[in-house]
Motif scaffolding. Structure first.
Motif, PDB file in Angstrom:
ATOM      1  N   ARG A  28      27.700  61.666  55.798  1.00 41.89           N
ATOM      2  CA  ARG A  28      28.817  60.723  55.621  1.00 41.89           C
ATOM      3  C   ARG A  28      29.534  60.486  56.951  1.00 41.89           C
ATOM      4  O   ARG A  28      29.844  59.349  57.305  1.00 41.89           O
ATOM      5  CB  ARG A  28      29.801  61.259  54.579  1.00 41.89           C
ATOM      6  N   THR A  29      29.785  61.560  57.678  1.00 42.72           N
ATOM      7  CA  THR A  29      30.454  61.442  58.974  1.00 42.72           C
ATOM      8  C   THR A  29      29.610  60.614  59.929  1.00 42.72           C
ATOM      9  O   THR A  29      30.116  59.756  60.650  1.00 42.72           O
ATOM     10  CB  THR A  29      30.735  62.835  59.566  1.00 42.72           C
ATOM     11  N   LEU A  30      28.309  60.882  59.932  1.00 46.19           N
ATOM     12  CA  LEU A  30      27.398  60.122  60.793  1.00 46.19           C
ATOM     13  C   LEU A  30      27.481  58.632  60.486  1.00 46.19           C
ATOM     14  O   LEU A  30      27.620  57.811  61.397  1.00 46.19           O
ATOM     15  CB  LEU A  30      25.960  60.614  60.623  1.00 46.19           C
ATOM     16  N   MET A  31      27.431  58.281  59.214  1.00 49.63           N
ATOM     17  CA  MET A  31      27.468  56.865  58.843  1.00 49.63           C
ATOM     18  C   MET A  31      28.809  56.229  59.239  1.00 49.63           C
ATOM     19  O   MET A  31      28.838  55.088  59.703  1.00 49.63           O
ATOM     20  CB  MET A  31      27.211  56.699  57.342  1.00 49.63           C
ATOM     21  N   GLU A  32      29.885  56.976  59.080  1.00 45.18           N
ATOM     22  CA  GLU A  32      31.199  56.457  59.478  1.00 45.18           C
ATOM     23  C   GLU A  32      31.254  56.216  60.985  1.00 45.18           C
ATOM     24  O   GLU A  32      31.743  55.181  61.443  1.00 45.18           O
ATOM     25  CB  GLU A  32      32.302  57.433  59.080  1.00 45.18           C
ATOM     26  N   LYS A  33      30.757  57.180  61.758  1.00 47.44           N
ATOM     27  CA  LYS A  33      30.780  57.057  63.218  1.00 47.44           C
ATOM     28  C   LYS A  33      29.883  55.924  63.690  1.00 47.44           C
ATOM     29  O   LYS A  33      30.239  55.196  64.628  1.00 47.44           O
ATOM     30  CB  LYS A  33      30.362  58.377  63.882  1.00 47.44           C
ATOM     31  N   ILE A  34      28.731  55.784  63.070  1.00 43.00           N
ATOM     32  CA  ILE A  34      27.847  54.673  63.431  1.00 43.00           C
ATOM     33  C   ILE A  34      28.573  53.359  63.182  1.00 43.00           C
ATOM     34  O   ILE A  34      28.591  52.469  64.032  1.00 43.00           O
ATOM     35  CB  ILE A  34      26.519  54.731  62.638  1.00 43.00           C
ATOM     36  N   GLY A  35      29.175  53.248  62.013  1.00 39.34           N
ATOM     37  CA  GLY A  35      29.890  52.022  61.669  1.00 39.34           C
ATOM     38  C   GLY A  35      31.018  51.731  62.644  1.00 39.34           C
ATOM     39  O   GLY A  35      31.156  50.613  63.145  1.00 39.34           O
ATOM     40  N   ALA A  40      32.048  48.441  66.849  1.00 40.40           N
ATOM     41  CA  ALA A  40      33.051  48.166  67.888  1.00 40.40           C
ATOM     42  C   ALA A  40      32.384  47.796  69.209  1.00 40.40           C
ATOM     43  O   ALA A  40      32.866  46.919  69.931  1.00 40.40           O
ATOM     44  CB  ALA A  40      33.961  49.376  68.070  1.00 40.40           C
ATOM     45  N   SER A  41      31.289  48.476  69.532  1.00 44.18           N
ATOM     46  CA  SER A  41      30.605  48.216  70.800  1.00 44.18           C
ATOM     47  C   SER A  41      29.782  46.935  70.787  1.00 44.18           C
ATOM     48  O   SER A  41      29.660  46.265  71.809  1.00 44.18           O
ATOM     49  CB  SER A  41      29.655  49.373  71.133  1.00 44.18           C
ATOM     50  N   CYS A  42      29.206  46.618  69.632  1.00 41.10           N
ATOM     51  CA  CYS A  42      28.229  45.529  69.583  1.00 41.10           C
ATOM     52  C   CYS A  42      28.770  44.199  69.063  1.00 41.10           C
ATOM     53  O   CYS A  42      28.160  43.160  69.277  1.00 41.10           O
ATOM     54  CB  CYS A  42      27.044  45.955  68.710  1.00 41.10           C
ATOM     55  N   VAL A  43      29.883  44.241  68.362  1.00 37.03           N
ATOM     56  CA  VAL A  43      30.402  43.016  67.755  1.00 37.03           C
ATOM     57  C   VAL A  43      31.849  42.801  68.231  1.00 37.03           C
ATOM     58  O   VAL A  43      32.804  43.153  67.562  1.00 37.03           O
ATOM     59  CB  VAL A  43      30.339  43.102  66.205  1.00 37.03           C
ATOM     60  N   PRO A  44      31.990  42.194  69.426  1.00 41.31           N
ATOM     61  CA  PRO A  44      33.331  42.032  69.999  1.00 41.31           C
ATOM     62  C   PRO A  44      34.213  41.062  69.209  1.00 41.31           C
ATOM     63  O   PRO A  44      35.419  41.234  69.150  1.00 41.31           O
ATOM     64  CB  PRO A  44      33.062  41.522  71.406  1.00 41.31           C
ATOM     65  N   LYS A  45      33.597  40.039  68.627  1.00 42.37           N
ATOM     66  CA  LYS A  45      34.353  39.044  67.861  1.00 42.37           C
ATOM     67  C   LYS A  45      33.683  38.863  66.500  1.00 42.37           C
ATOM     68  O   LYS A  45      32.777  38.036  66.347  1.00 42.37           O
ATOM     69  CB  LYS A  45      34.377  37.705  68.597  1.00 42.37           C
ATOM     70  N   PRO A  46      34.121  39.630  65.493  1.00 45.88           N
ATOM     71  CA  PRO A  46      33.501  39.511  64.168  1.00 45.88           C
ATOM     72  C   PRO A  46      33.607  38.096  63.620  1.00 45.88           C
ATOM     73  O   PRO A  46      34.611  37.416  63.809  1.00 45.88           O
ATOM     74  CB  PRO A  46      34.296  40.486  63.300  1.00 45.88           C
ATOM     75  N   GLY A  47      32.533  37.680  62.987  1.00 42.05           N
ATOM     76  CA  GLY A  47      32.495  36.364  62.363  1.00 42.05           C
ATOM     77  C   GLY A  47      31.799  36.469  61.026  1.00 42.05           C
ATOM     78  O   GLY A  47      31.696  37.552  60.443  1.00 42.05           O
ATOM     79  N   SER A  48      31.277  35.359  60.554  1.00 37.31           N
ATOM     80  CA  SER A  48      30.633  35.344  59.237  1.00 37.31           C
ATOM     81  C   SER A  48      29.199  35.874  59.283  1.00 37.31           C
ATOM     82  O   SER A  48      28.617  36.176  58.247  1.00 37.31           O
ATOM     83  CB  SER A  48      30.648  33.929  58.657  1.00 37.31           C
ATOM     84  N   CYS A  57      21.735  45.065  69.243  1.00 41.03           N
ATOM     85  CA  CYS A  57      22.649  46.086  69.753  1.00 41.03           C
ATOM     86  C   CYS A  57      22.962  47.110  68.656  1.00 41.03           C
ATOM     87  O   CYS A  57      22.908  48.321  68.891  1.00 41.03           O
ATOM     88  CB  CYS A  57      23.933  45.433  70.267  1.00 41.03           C
ATOM     89  N   VAL A  58      23.305  46.650  67.456  1.00 38.28           N
ATOM     90  CA  VAL A  58      23.626  47.549  66.348  1.00 38.28           C
ATOM     91  C   VAL A  58      22.407  48.409  66.001  1.00 38.28           C
ATOM     92  O   VAL A  58      22.539  49.614  65.778  1.00 38.28           O
ATOM     93  CB  VAL A  58      24.131  46.762  65.122  1.00 38.28           C
ATOM     94  N   THR A  59      21.232  47.818  65.974  1.00 36.86           N
ATOM     95  CA  THR A  59      20.004  48.562  65.668  1.00 36.86           C
ATOM     96  C   THR A  59      19.765  49.655  66.697  1.00 36.86           C
ATOM     97  O   THR A  59      19.500  50.814  66.345  1.00 36.86           O
ATOM     98  CB  THR A  59      18.789  47.611  65.609  1.00 36.86           C
ATOM     99  N   GLN A  60      19.853  49.313  67.973  1.00 36.87           N
ATOM    100  CA  GLN A  60      19.626  50.303  69.034  1.00 36.87           C
ATOM    101  C   GLN A  60      20.685  51.401  69.010  1.00 36.87           C
ATOM    102  O   GLN A  60      20.367  52.584  69.173  1.00 36.87           O
ATOM    103  CB  GLN A  60      19.592  49.620  70.396  1.00 36.87           C
TER     104      GLN A  60
END
Length: 87
Positions: A28-35, A40-48, A57-60
């Motif tokens: 659970r902690t791992l999944m939270e930290k990944i999220g 935060a690192s890969c999606v600077p401006k969230p959109g749809s 980036c998220v995959t890597q």
């Protein structure tokens, strides 16, 4: 079955349950930290939707976190097994 044997069986059962619960908490902690960190690192401006760059980036990032977690987890489990063997 002797009381020593019964006591050892109960002890092993408790240890096994604690390990299972610990692994679930770690997952659970791992999944939270990944999220938190990968998003935060890969999606600077969230959109749809995610761009292909963001998806890559998220995959890597996720793969790196999982690899590191696997190393830590296997090392931890080996240590627990060694401790159990020394008792």
């Amino acid at each position: 079955m002797s009381s020593d044997s019964t006591s050892e069986t109960v002890k092993q059962s408790i240890i096994k349950q604690v390990l299972i619960e610990s692994q679930q908490a770690n997952a659970r902690t791992l999944m939270e930290k990944i999220g938190e960190n990968c998003f935060a690192s890969c999606v600077p401006k969230p959109g749809s939707s995610l761009s292909s760059r963001e998806k890559t980036c998220v995959t890597q990032c996720t793969e790196k976190y999982m690899a590191a977690w696997n190393v830590v987890n296997s090392t931890y489990l080996r240590r627990i097994q060694q401790e159990m063997g020394n008792q």
